[in-house]
Design a protein around this motif. Structure first.
Motif, PDB file in Angstrom:
ATOM      1  N   LEU A 119       0.853  -1.176   0.000  1.00  0.00           N
ATOM      2  CA  LEU A 119       0.000   0.000   0.000  1.00  0.00           C
ATOM      3  C   LEU A 119       0.897   1.237   0.000  1.00  0.00           C
ATOM      4  O   LEU A 119       1.782   1.370   0.846  1.00  0.00           O
ATOM      5  N   ALA A 120       0.662   2.131  -0.963  1.00  0.00           N
ATOM      6  CA  ALA A 120       1.482   3.340  -1.080  1.00  0.00           C
ATOM      7  C   ALA A 120       0.589   4.493  -1.511  1.00  0.00           C
ATOM      8  O   ALA A 120      -0.058   4.428  -2.563  1.00  0.00           O
ATOM      9  N   ASP A 121       0.559   5.543  -0.666  1.00  0.00           N
ATOM     10  CA  ASP A 121      -0.226   6.758  -0.978  1.00  0.00           C
ATOM     11  C   ASP A 121      -1.682   6.432  -1.281  1.00  0.00           C
ATOM     12  O   ASP A 121      -2.272   6.959  -2.231  1.00  0.00           O
ATOM     13  N   GLY A 122      -2.273   5.561  -0.484  1.00  0.00           N
ATOM     14  CA  GLY A 122      -3.683   5.240  -0.644  1.00  0.00           C
ATOM     15  C   GLY A 122      -3.983   4.349  -1.835  1.00  0.00           C
ATOM     16  O   GLY A 122      -5.151   4.228  -2.224  1.00  0.00           O
ATOM     17  N   ARG A 123      -2.968   3.729  -2.407  1.00  0.00           N
ATOM     18  CA  ARG A 123      -3.183   2.855  -3.556  1.00  0.00           C
ATOM     19  C   ARG A 123      -2.552   1.497  -3.272  1.00  0.00           C
ATOM     20  O   ARG A 123      -1.524   1.391  -2.591  1.00  0.00           O
ATOM     21  N   PHE A 124      -3.208   0.487  -3.784  1.00  0.00           N
ATOM     22  CA  PHE A 124      -2.644  -0.856  -3.721  1.00  0.00           C
ATOM     23  C   PHE A 124      -1.811  -1.068  -4.978  1.00  0.00           C
ATOM     24  O   PHE A 124      -2.312  -0.952  -6.101  1.00  0.00           O
ATOM     25  N   VAL A 125      -0.534  -1.371  -4.783  1.00  0.00           N
ATOM     26  CA  VAL A 125       0.399  -1.479  -5.904  1.00  0.00           C
ATOM     27  C   VAL A 125       0.894  -2.919  -5.979  1.00  0.00           C
ATOM     28  O   VAL A 125       1.360  -3.486  -4.989  1.00  0.00           O
ATOM     29  N   LEU A 126       0.780  -3.475  -7.175  1.00  0.00           N
ATOM     30  CA  LEU A 126       1.250  -4.832  -7.438  1.00  0.00           C
ATOM     31  C   LEU A 126       2.384  -4.760  -8.448  1.00  0.00           C
ATOM     32  O   LEU A 126       2.207  -4.242  -9.554  1.00  0.00           O
ATOM     33  N   ASP A 127       3.559  -5.253  -8.068  1.00  0.00           N
ATOM     34  CA  ASP A 127       4.736  -5.218  -8.930  1.00  0.00           C
ATOM     35  C   ASP A 127       5.176  -6.646  -9.233  1.00  0.00           C
ATOM     36  O   ASP A 127       5.420  -7.437  -8.309  1.00  0.00           O
ATOM     37  N   ALA A 128       5.289  -6.961 -10.519  1.00  0.00           N
ATOM     38  CA  ALA A 128       5.790  -8.269 -10.943  1.00  0.00           C
ATOM     39  C   ALA A 128       6.947  -8.060 -11.902  1.00  0.00           C
ATOM     40  O   ALA A 128       6.872  -7.215 -12.807  1.00  0.00           O
ATOM     41  N   ARG A 129       8.007  -8.822 -11.697  1.00  0.00           N
ATOM     42  CA  ARG A 129       9.191  -8.752 -12.559  1.00  0.00           C
ATOM     43  C   ARG A 129       9.476 -10.148 -13.081  1.00  0.00           C
ATOM     44  O   ARG A 129       9.632 -11.104 -12.307  1.00  0.00           O
TER      45      ARG A 129
END
Length: 384
Positions: free
Chosen positions: A367-377
């Protein structure tokens, strides 16, 4: 050696016949000797008949050599003190006892057998023939001991080979079962990725029809057609996934790759999901097929999760990468507190993590700045 014994394998009819043949050969030899002796001295007829009678008793006792091995061997050994023809059954019973490899049993029986041999050889006095009989009998007794232990070793080797074969067969069955479970897990993951995407679109479209009262007849008809089309696509994709369960060796339907991701974005936008796309992938054609397939499913599942956990919010999808640097997928959406995750909550992230791991990549979410962030590499090796 190990003093323990295992159940001896039951002999077949040929094995039983062979054992009685081995007992009968010495009986025939010594019987021929007795015939010659009686022909020279008729007064020894009754002693010869008693000798043969005791050997027949030994043959009868051989029937119980498996049930009572040392008792049978001891009884037949005692017969040899009075009967030369009883040596045949005594030798067979003694070898059978040796195959059990119980030292505390066959060593005393061997001593008794030798004493009975000495007794029988010395009935006529201690002569040179007595010495020859003792040496010959001792050699034969030692050879029978070695032969019995050799038979037990062969049986142990055969038993170990059978156990190894059974263990190998069990291991093969376990490998087959593990392969089946892995395939079922793969199919379940494909079904989750496909059906969760389609059903979430159907839910969004149906929700619009349920709560929108200002839709015109044409807009209502368009929404109904979209629901119908997505339901049809769901059935087709479900058939495609279940087709992998076929055992006739048929070819599987081609799986979508990153080349079809634009069509995916258009599809979810048509269903009402707001998606903002930033695609900076270079040399897309060089992306390996299996990596593109995993990337497509990751994007699809990320959009599905956004619809489930943050319905109606704007989703941002960022795709980037090039050969040698890897493929980066970032999907973010505003967090909506108090919205239930519904059935299967958080299972999507588990599936995403497993799929990313299968592709050799990594997955992070926060969770960052009120957003759910999904990172895939995902890995993307440089072209050679």
């Amino acid at each position: 050696m190990d003093d323990r014994t295992e159940n001896q394998p039951a002999p077949d009819k040929q094995g039983v016949a062979l054992r009685y043949l081995c007992a009968g050969l010495p009986m025939l030899f010594f019987g021929a000797v007795l015939v010659h002796v009686v022909s020279e001295d008729h007064a020894r007829l009754w002693s010869a008949l008693a000798d043969v009678g005791l050997s027949l008793v030994g043959l009868v006792l051989m029937r119980w050599r498996r049930r009572w091995p040392w008792q049978t061997a001891l009884a037949t050994a005692l017969l040899t003190a009075f009967s030369t023809t009883a040596t045949g059954p005594a030798y067979v019973a003694y070898v059978s006892l040796c195959t059990h490899r119980r030292w505390r049993q066959f060593v005393p029986v061997a001593v008794v057998s030798w004493l009975c041999l000495a007794t029988q050889a010395s009935w006529g006095g201690f002569t040179q023939a007595t010495v020859v009989s003792l040496v010959t009998g001792t050699t034969v007794l030692g050879g029978l001991t070695v032969f019995g232990l050799y038979l037990r070793g062969r049986r142990d080797l055969a038993a170990s080979e059978r156990a190894a074969a059974l263990a190998a067969e069990r291991e093969q069955q376990q490998q087959i079962e593990r392969a089946r479970l892995a395939e079922r897990a793969r199919i379940a993951q494909e079904m989750h990725d496909v059906l969760a995407h389609r059903i979430s679109l159907l839910s969004m479209l149906a929700g619009g029809l349920a709560y929108r009262t200002d839709l015109s007849a044409e807009e209502t008809r368009a929404a109904a057609l979209a629901i119908q089309e997505n339901a049809h696509q769901s059935l087709n994709e479900l058939r495609g996934v279940l087709g992998t369960l076929r055992s006739d060796g048929g070819l599987e339907a081609p799986q979508p790759t990153l080349a079809q991701v634009d069509a995916l974005f258009d599809e979810v936008r048509a269903a009402g999901q707001q998606v903002e796309v930033d695609d900076t992938i270079t040399d897309r054609d060089l992306l390996p097929t299996h990596t593109g397939r995993h990337a497509y499913r990751i994007v699809q599942e990320a959009l599905t999760n956004a619809r489930k956990h943050a319905p109606g919010s704007r989703v941002r999808a960022e795709l980037g990468g090039r050969p040698g640097e890897g493929l980066c997928i970032r999907v973010s959406n505003p967090t909506t507190f108090g919205t239930p995750a519904g059935p299967g909550g958080r299972l999507g992230l588990v599936g995403l993590a497993e799929r990313t791991r299968m592709a050799g990549g990594t997955l992070d979410h926060a969770l960052a700045d009120g957003r759910f962030v999904l990172d895939a590499r995902l890995p993307w090796e440089a072209a050679r």
